[in-house]
Design a protein around this motif. Structure first.
Motif, short mmCIF file in Angstrom:
data_model
loop_
_atom_site.label_atom_id
_atom_site.label_comp_id
_atom_site.label_asym_id
_atom_site.label_seq_id
_atom_site.Cartn_x
_atom_site.Cartn_y
_atom_site.Cartn_z
N LEU A 44 0.87 -1.25 -0.14
CA LEU A 44 -0.02 -0.08 0.22
C LEU A 44 0.81 1.23 0.18
O LEU A 44 0.46 2.23 -0.69
CB LEU A 44 -0.72 0.10 1.20
N PHE A 45 1.99 1.10 0.64
CA PHE A 45 2.77 2.48 0.83
C PHE A 45 3.54 2.72 -0.48
O PHE A 45 3.65 3.82 -1.00
CB PHE A 45 3.87 1.98 1.89
N ILE A 46 3.77 1.66 -1.16
CA ILE A 46 4.56 1.88 -2.26
C ILE A 46 3.64 2.36 -3.57
O ILE A 46 3.92 3.27 -4.24
CB ILE A 46 5.24 0.72 -2.95
N ILE A 47 2.31 1.88 -3.48
CA ILE A 47 1.50 2.13 -4.54
C ILE A 47 1.13 3.97 -4.18
O ILE A 47 1.00 4.62 -5.14
CB ILE A 47 0.07 1.37 -4.59
N GLU A 48 0.92 4.26 -3.18
CA GLU A 48 0.54 5.61 -2.54
C GLU A 48 1.72 6.39 -3.24
O GLU A 48 1.44 7.48 -3.79
CB GLU A 48 0.31 5.47 -1.15
N LYS A 49 2.75 6.04 -2.87
CA LYS A 49 3.96 6.85 -3.20
C LYS A 49 4.10 7.39 -4.55
O LYS A 49 4.50 8.22 -4.89
CB LYS A 49 5.23 6.42 -2.52
N ARG A 50 3.96 6.12 -5.22
CA ARG A 50 4.05 6.07 -6.65
C ARG A 50 3.09 7.05 -7.63
O ARG A 50 3.30 7.29 -8.59
CB ARG A 50 4.16 4.66 -7.27
N ASN A 51 1.80 7.16 -6.79
CA ASN A 51 0.75 7.67 -7.35
C ASN A 51 0.18 8.74 -6.65
O ASN A 51 -0.93 9.11 -6.74
CB ASN A 51 -0.50 6.70 -7.61
N ARG A 52 1.02 9.49 -5.73
CA ARG A 52 0.41 10.47 -4.88
C ARG A 52 -0.33 11.65 -5.58
O ARG A 52 0.35 12.40 -6.51
CB ARG A 52 1.77 10.72 -4.14
N GLY A 53 -1.65 11.83 -5.36
CA GLY A 53 -2.24 12.83 -6.04
C GLY A 53 -3.03 12.58 -7.05
O GLY A 53 -3.86 13.20 -7.54
N ASP A 54 -2.57 11.44 -7.56
CA ASP A 54 -3.33 10.92 -8.85
C ASP A 54 -4.66 10.16 -8.58
O ASP A 54 -4.52 8.92 -8.28
CB ASP A 54 -2.53 10.25 -9.78
N TRP A 55 -5.74 10.82 -8.02
CA TRP A 55 -6.77 10.26 -7.31
C TRP A 55 -7.39 9.07 -7.97
O TRP A 55 -7.85 8.07 -7.53
CB TRP A 55 -7.95 11.38 -7.01
N LYS A 56 -7.56 9.31 -9.60
CA LYS A 56 -8.29 8.06 -10.21
C LYS A 56 -7.36 6.95 -10.27
O LYS A 56 -7.95 5.84 -9.97
CB LYS A 56 -8.58 8.93 -11.78
N LYS A 57 -6.12 6.99 -10.34
CA LYS A 57 -5.22 5.87 -10.22
C LYS A 57 -5.35 5.18 -8.80
O LYS A 57 -5.26 4.05 -8.86
CB LYS A 57 -3.79 6.32 -10.47
N LEU A 58 -5.33 6.24 -7.81
CA LEU A 58 -5.50 5.25 -6.49
C LEU A 58 -6.68 4.64 -6.48
O LEU A 58 -6.77 3.65 -5.76
CB LEU A 58 -5.17 6.82 -5.52
N ILE A 59 -7.81 5.12 -6.82
CA ILE A 59 -9.06 4.36 -6.71
C ILE A 59 -9.04 3.01 -7.59
O ILE A 59 -9.17 1.94 -6.89
CB ILE A 59 -10.34 5.12 -7.30
N TYR A 60 -8.52 3.00 -8.65
CA TYR A 60 -8.06 1.68 -9.51
C TYR A 60 -7.21 0.75 -8.78
O TYR A 60 -7.58 -0.36 -8.66
CB TYR A 60 -7.58 2.26 -10.86
N HIS A 61 -6.28 1.49 -8.14
CA HIS A 61 -5.11 0.66 -7.37
C HIS A 61 -5.97 -0.18 -6.11
O HIS A 61 -5.82 -1.13 -5.62
CB HIS A 61 -4.10 1.27 -6.97
N GLY A 62 -6.71 0.65 -5.44
CA GLY A 62 -7.50 0.39 -4.44
C GLY A 62 -8.45 -0.89 -4.54
O GLY A 62 -8.43 -1.80 -3.85
N PHE A 63 -9.22 -0.90 -5.71
CA PHE A 63 -9.91 -1.95 -6.25
C PHE A 63 -8.88 -3.07 -6.68
O PHE A 63 -9.28 -4.34 -6.38
CB PHE A 63 -10.67 -1.50 -7.63
N GLY A 64 -7.76 -2.71 -6.99
CA GLY A 64 -6.79 -3.99 -7.32
C GLY A 64 -6.35 -4.82 -5.97
O GLY A 64 -6.44 -5.95 -5.68
N PHE A 65 -6.18 -4.01 -5.13
CA PHE A 65 -5.89 -4.65 -3.61
C PHE A 65 -7.06 -5.30 -3.18
O PHE A 65 -6.88 -6.33 -2.59
CB PHE A 65 -5.52 -3.38 -2.80
N SER A 66 -8.36 -4.75 -3.35
CA SER A 66 -9.41 -5.40 -2.80
C SER A 66 -9.52 -6.87 -3.45
O SER A 66 -9.85 -7.67 -2.56
CB SER A 66 -10.60 -4.63 -3.13
N ILE A 67 -9.49 -6.81 -4.47
CA ILE A 67 -9.73 -8.08 -5.52
C ILE A 67 -8.55 -9.25 -5.04
O ILE A 67 -8.88 -10.29 -4.74
CB ILE A 67 -9.73 -7.95 -6.89
#
Length: 587
Positions: A46-69
């Motif tokens: 989670l920390f790595i994904i957030e750091k690589r996409n900080r402020g890119d809200w759309k990507k963070l949402i998609y990545h959140g779904f990736g973690f979920s699944i």
């Protein structure tokens, strides 16, 4: 196509790798493997994904779904089994239900990433605090699959688990992410070297920041470990005021008969099995309480009313057997059944099918074979006991249509008969063919004892035990907690161990023992320190009995029972206010 191109790209590979770190390491840390070292690095993905996409809200949402699944697939793969077996859905319906529930019931991941990124951009420092308050918020205010929190994994450490008396699993989640982010910062030797050289720097401002951060981590860690050790020692030395001998009967009852088995024959075999298992276990050694699991006798009730007879769920032989078990051994019997009543708006004097409400109910029969208090399950299981939408019932004939109960009363139990039965010949299941409940009680009438309340216990059915906010609503001081459940729907999977471990913290929050009785495994006794007694679990998908002496711990309203999640709310509130003023001052 965009998804495929993303997955085969370098960015996609890194992303899936991060999802896997969090999913797999969390799974390895949790029951039944219980390798707690991995939990401290599980949030790294989670920390790595957030750091690589900080402020890119759309990507963070998609990545959140990736973690979920992926998290759902690794840790809760048995949900698919539940959907097909418990819910009765075909695979082409079960797959989208699985994926949809993975997203909706793990929404904490996109919420966590969005909140972390938002605070990181606005505050720009204090990242361990940001990590901890973000996971706390995400776990509090998003739906969960079976309220599963990272703190439950931390609680695999016996000392840290004791903090649940004050913070429940939420506080342990915040502690995990606070420490884990600091470890994440030090993951590279270069970062550690930079930290070390900064400490040696002549610049006093940098030195103060490094020392402050280090002392903060040390202080918080020492606080949790020291408090946990203190509570462990304190409660280890508490002397019980009584002991109750409890027998769990695990009958491995069938769930359904879609494989062609004869229902009548299977039920007869089940009744004989329960009768024989109980008699052998109690022939020479009586107990205070016998506990049968959820669905230990499926499909029927002992509650003889006009409504239950109309619904064809009352079965006199079921009631007769429960009376035999209690009278033959002079003990309390707690068992699960169906129950029914009519809605208040029903026409007086008339019963129609649409007016009948069905309940998942558990009942106590006293040592005189008399039916006493019952408890109706309040939190029902989606896709098994109810559907979220009326039209979905047509998709699955297996799903029940149960109504939630309303009572939160403890279940009293009574002094067992001290002498063995005066009858030279005991009754058994086959005698119920010709002898009704009244005849059974008349047969043992000479053994009748005065009804004296011995104590009470807190009843929970199935996954109610893992909902801490619900359990603390019960009033009074129970001797112990009884959780009856049926995990057979999930097959020979890790679900049964996970289910127990998620509920184990209730023993610490209440400082009461838990008696866990399951239909097909794993049944176990857990003490008030959250320890599984003798680590004695019954095998999965088999018949078994297990008995222990349950200690009655002196009544004391713990902090969590009194104030619930107060500390977690205070922490989020104080941090939120501090961050608000800090961001405004530095904007």
């Amino acid at each position: 196509m965009k998804l495929v191109r993303f997955l085969i790209s370098r960015e996609g590979f890194i992303s899936v790798f991060c999802y896997t770190i969090t999913a797999v390491f969390s799974f390895l840390s949790f029951a039944p493997l219980s390798l707690p070292f991995f939990v401290w690095v599980a949030p790294f993905g989670l920390f790595i994904i957030e750091k690589r996409n900080r402020g890119d809200w759309k990507k963070l949402i998609y990545h959140g779904f990736g973690f979920s699944i992926l998290f759902y697939f690794v840790s809760f793969h048995w949900v698919y089994h539940m959907t097909t077996v418990f819910g009765g859905f075909d695979w082409y319906l079960a797959v989208p239900i699985f994926i949809g529930s993975a997203i909706l019931l793990n929404f904490k991941f996109p919420v966590y990433l969005l909140l972390f990124s938002f605070l990181a951009k606005r505050v720009g420092r204090f990242f361990p605090v940001i990590a901890s308050v973000s996971i706390l918020f995400a776990e509090f205010f998003t739906p969960q699959v079976f309220p599963w929190y990272f703190g439950n994994v931390v609680a695999e450490n016996q000392i840290l688990a004791q903090n649940a008396e004050y913070t429940s699993a939420y506080g342990l989640s915040a502690f995990l992410f606070f420490v884990s982010y600091y470890l994440f910062y030090l993951r590279k030797p270069r970062s550690f070297l930079r930290l070390f050289t900064s400490f040696l720097s002549k610049h006093k401002g940098i030195q103060k920041k490094i020392v402050f951060a280090g002392l903060g981590i040390i202080f918080v860690s020492a606080l949790f470990f020291a408090n946990g050790y203190y509570l462990f020692q304190k409660w280890s030395q508490v002397k019980p005021i009584a002991e109750r001998e409890v027998l769990i009967v695990q009958p491995n009852a069938p769930l359904e008969f879609r494989d062609g088995r004869n229902p009548a024959e299977e039920i007869r075999n089940l009744m004989t099995r329960i009768d024989t298992m109980t008699e052998i276990a109690l022939k020479q050694n009586p107990v205070d309480l016998v506990v049968l699991p959820e669905s230990g006798i499926p499909f029927f009730t002992t509650h003889d009313t006009e409504v239950t007879r109309y619904s064809r769920i009352y079965w006199h032989q079921f009631e007769s057997l429960m009376a035999i078990l209690s009278l033959r051994h002079g003990t309390n019997v707690f068992y699960n059944e169906l129950d029914a009543d009519v809605v208040p708006t029903a026409m007086p004097g008339r019963i129609s099918r649409r007016d009948v409400r069905m309940y998942n109910s558990s009942v106590l029969m006293n040592p005189n074979g008399e039916r006493r208090n019952s408890y109706q399950k309040v939190f029902l299981l989606i896709f098994g006991e109810y559907m979220p939408f009326e039209w979905m019932y047509a998709l699955s004939g297996q799903t029940g249509q149960f109504a939630p109960g309303t009572s939160l009363a403890l279940i009293p139990y009574y002094e067992p008969r001290k002498n063995s039965t005066s009858q030279t010949k005991d009754l058994h299941w086959e005698d119920t063919m010709v002898m009704g409940p009244g005849g059974v009680r008349e047969y043992y009438s000479k053994d009748k004892v005065e009804e004296k309340t011995l104590g009470s216990f807190l009843p929970l059915i199935c996954y109610e035990v893992i909902i801490s906010e619900y359990v603390r609503k019960f009033q009074g001081d129970p001797d112990f907690i009884v959780n009856v459940t049926n995990d057979k729907w999930y097959g020979n999977s890790v679900e049964s161990y996970q289910h127990h471990t998620l509920g184990r913290l209730r023993a610490i929050e209440f400082r009461k023992w838990i008696v866990r009785s399951t239909n097909s495994g794993t049944s176990v006794f857990t003490d008030h320190l959250g320890r599984n007694i003798d680590n004695d679990f019954t095998p999965i998908e088999t018949t078994a009995v297990i008995r222990k002496k349950v200690q009655v711990i002196p009544g004391e309203m713990t902090f969590y029972r009194l104030y619930g999640n107060l500390l977690s709310y205070l922490y989020m509130g104080i941090v939120g206010i501090v961050f608000l003023f800090y961001a405004k001052r530095n904007s």
